[in-house]
Motif scaffolding. Structure first.
Motif, PDB file in Angstrom:
ATOM      1  N   HIS A   4       0.799  -1.214   0.000  1.00  0.00           N
ATOM      2  CA  HIS A   4       0.000   0.000   0.000  1.00  0.00           C
ATOM      3  C   HIS A   4       0.835   1.268   0.000  1.00  0.00           C
ATOM      4  O   HIS A   4       0.324   2.338  -0.343  1.00  0.00           O
ATOM      5  CB  HIS A   4      -0.955  -0.011   1.192  1.00  0.00           C
ATOM      6  CG  HIS A   4      -2.173  -0.822   0.912  1.00  0.00           C
ATOM      7  ND1 HIS A   4      -2.117  -2.169   0.657  1.00  0.00           N
ATOM      8  CD2 HIS A   4      -3.471  -0.470   0.788  1.00  0.00           C
ATOM      9  CE1 HIS A   4      -3.322  -2.612   0.419  1.00  0.00           C
ATOM     10  NE2 HIS A   4      -4.164  -1.612   0.489  1.00  0.00           N
ATOM     11  N   GLY A  45      -7.420  -5.090   1.087  1.00  0.00           N
ATOM     12  CA  GLY A  45      -6.433  -4.172   1.633  1.00  0.00           C
ATOM     13  C   GLY A  45      -7.045  -3.380   2.775  1.00  0.00           C
ATOM     14  O   GLY A  45      -7.816  -3.923   3.575  1.00  0.00           O
ATOM     15  N   ASP A  46      -6.745  -2.077   2.816  1.00  0.00           N
ATOM     16  CA  ASP A  46      -7.321  -1.257   3.886  1.00  0.00           C
ATOM     17  C   ASP A  46      -8.654  -0.635   3.471  1.00  0.00           C
ATOM     18  O   ASP A  46      -9.177   0.232   4.167  1.00  0.00           O
ATOM     19  CB  ASP A  46      -6.330  -0.187   4.344  1.00  0.00           C
ATOM     20  CG  ASP A  46      -5.937   0.764   3.219  1.00  0.00           C
ATOM     21  OD1 ASP A  46      -6.528   0.695   2.123  1.00  0.00           O
ATOM     22  OD2 ASP A  46      -5.011   1.576   3.431  1.00  0.00           O
ATOM     23  N   GLU A  69      -9.654  -9.492   3.952  1.00  0.00           N
ATOM     24  CA  GLU A  69      -8.235  -9.177   3.802  1.00  0.00           C
ATOM     25  C   GLU A  69      -7.423 -10.101   4.706  1.00  0.00           C
ATOM     26  O   GLU A  69      -7.750 -10.300   5.861  1.00  0.00           O
ATOM     27  CB  GLU A  69      -7.982  -7.703   4.141  1.00  0.00           C
ATOM     28  CG  GLU A  69      -6.542  -7.311   4.337  1.00  0.00           C
ATOM     29  CD  GLU A  69      -5.643  -7.618   3.143  1.00  0.00           C
ATOM     30  OE1 GLU A  69      -6.063  -7.399   1.997  1.00  0.00           O
ATOM     31  OE2 GLU A  69      -4.513  -8.111   3.380  1.00  0.00           O
ATOM     32  N   LEU A  74      -3.533  -4.619   7.721  1.00  0.00           N
ATOM     33  CA  LEU A  74      -4.409  -3.936   6.768  1.00  0.00           C
ATOM     34  C   LEU A  74      -5.882  -4.120   7.151  1.00  0.00           C
ATOM     35  O   LEU A  74      -6.689  -3.197   7.019  1.00  0.00           O
ATOM     36  CB  LEU A  74      -4.157  -4.465   5.353  1.00  0.00           C
ATOM     37  CG  LEU A  74      -2.820  -4.030   4.740  1.00  0.00           C
ATOM     38  CD1 LEU A  74      -2.558  -4.783   3.449  1.00  0.00           C
ATOM     39  CD2 LEU A  74      -2.815  -2.529   4.486  1.00  0.00           C
TER      40      LEU A  74
END
Ligand SMILES: C[S@@+](CC[C@H](N)C(=O)[O-])C[C@H]1O[C@@H](n2cnc3c(N)ncnc32)[C@H](O)[C@@H]1O
Length: 204
Positions: A4, A45-46, A69, A74
């Motif tokens: 990221h 992801g986030d 995730e 994350l």
């Protein structure tokens, strides 16, 4: 969480890709009426794509769904991000390839597969697209990304969507970038979830 960090690296193209994904999410929400919209985000992801799109909408509270995730850091960041959102979202720190994860979340009206197809084998890309009718309700949209470094798999990906019962809504692939963002609408018949399946393995 290293991946990221590339979002802020000049020239990575990821910021532009992210903006395009958010545009596709907003396009779906703009044309999908006022009722609840269930979302599944695989390998979320986030959650910055979905959460970023929802942050500028006044109808975010009609969105519910699941972010899956594998990375605990994350996943925790995604949980923190949804705390401030009026949307009704859950984050699971789990293997997004395991179909059982979606038992309570499918069928969805919007499925996000961003940053997935470039990290799994071509065979798994095909197999995962073939499984999408198990996650999609009638008319659902799938938003996906894939780099176009040679050999460019996106022509085959678009063909696999077509033969699985999807029609293309948009495919954005700028000449001066290697990323692409596709959006496909499911015109086929939703299928029951096979809860014992494992759809892909990350190879990168
Ligand atoms: C390329 S990143 C994309 C993240 C996000 N979708 C985005 O576009 O910003 C791939 C993500 O998949 C996660 N991941 C890898 N294997 C996974 C798995 N089996 N299940 C769930 N997440 C996984 C990684 O931790 C990483 O956050």
């Amino acid at each position: 969480m290293e991946w990221h960090e590339a979002y802020t690296r000049p020239g990575s193209g990821l910021a532009e890709r992210l903006a395009e994904v958010r545009t596709a999410i907003n396009h779906y929400l703009d044309m999908s009426g006022t009722g609840f919209a269930r979302v599944i985000s695989m390998c979320s992801g986030d959650g910055r794509d979905l959460l970023g799109a929802l942050a500028v909408r006044d109808d975010a509270s009609r969105v519910e769904g699941l972010l899956v995730e594998y990375d605990p850091g994350l996943a925790e960041r995604a949980r923190k991000a949804i705390e401030g959102s009026p949307a009704h979202l859950t984050v699971r720190c789990a293997d997004a390839a395991d179909s059982s994860v979606y038992a309570e979340a499918a069928p969805a009206e919007l499925v996000l597969m961003c940053g997935v197809f470039g990290n799994i084998s071509d065979q798994d890309v095909h197999g995962t697209i073939a499984a999408l009718p198990q996650l999609c309700g009638a008319g659902a949209h799938v938003i996906w990304t894939r780099h176009r470094e040679g050999p460019d798999l996106t022509p085959l990906i678009r063909e696999w969507f077509r033969t699985t019962g999807f029609e293309e809504v948009s495919f954005v692939a700028p000449d001066n970038a290697s990323w692409s963002v596709g959006s496909h609408r499911f015109t086929g018949t939703p299928q029951p979830l096979d809860v014992g399946a494992h759809w892909f393995n990350f190879v990168r």
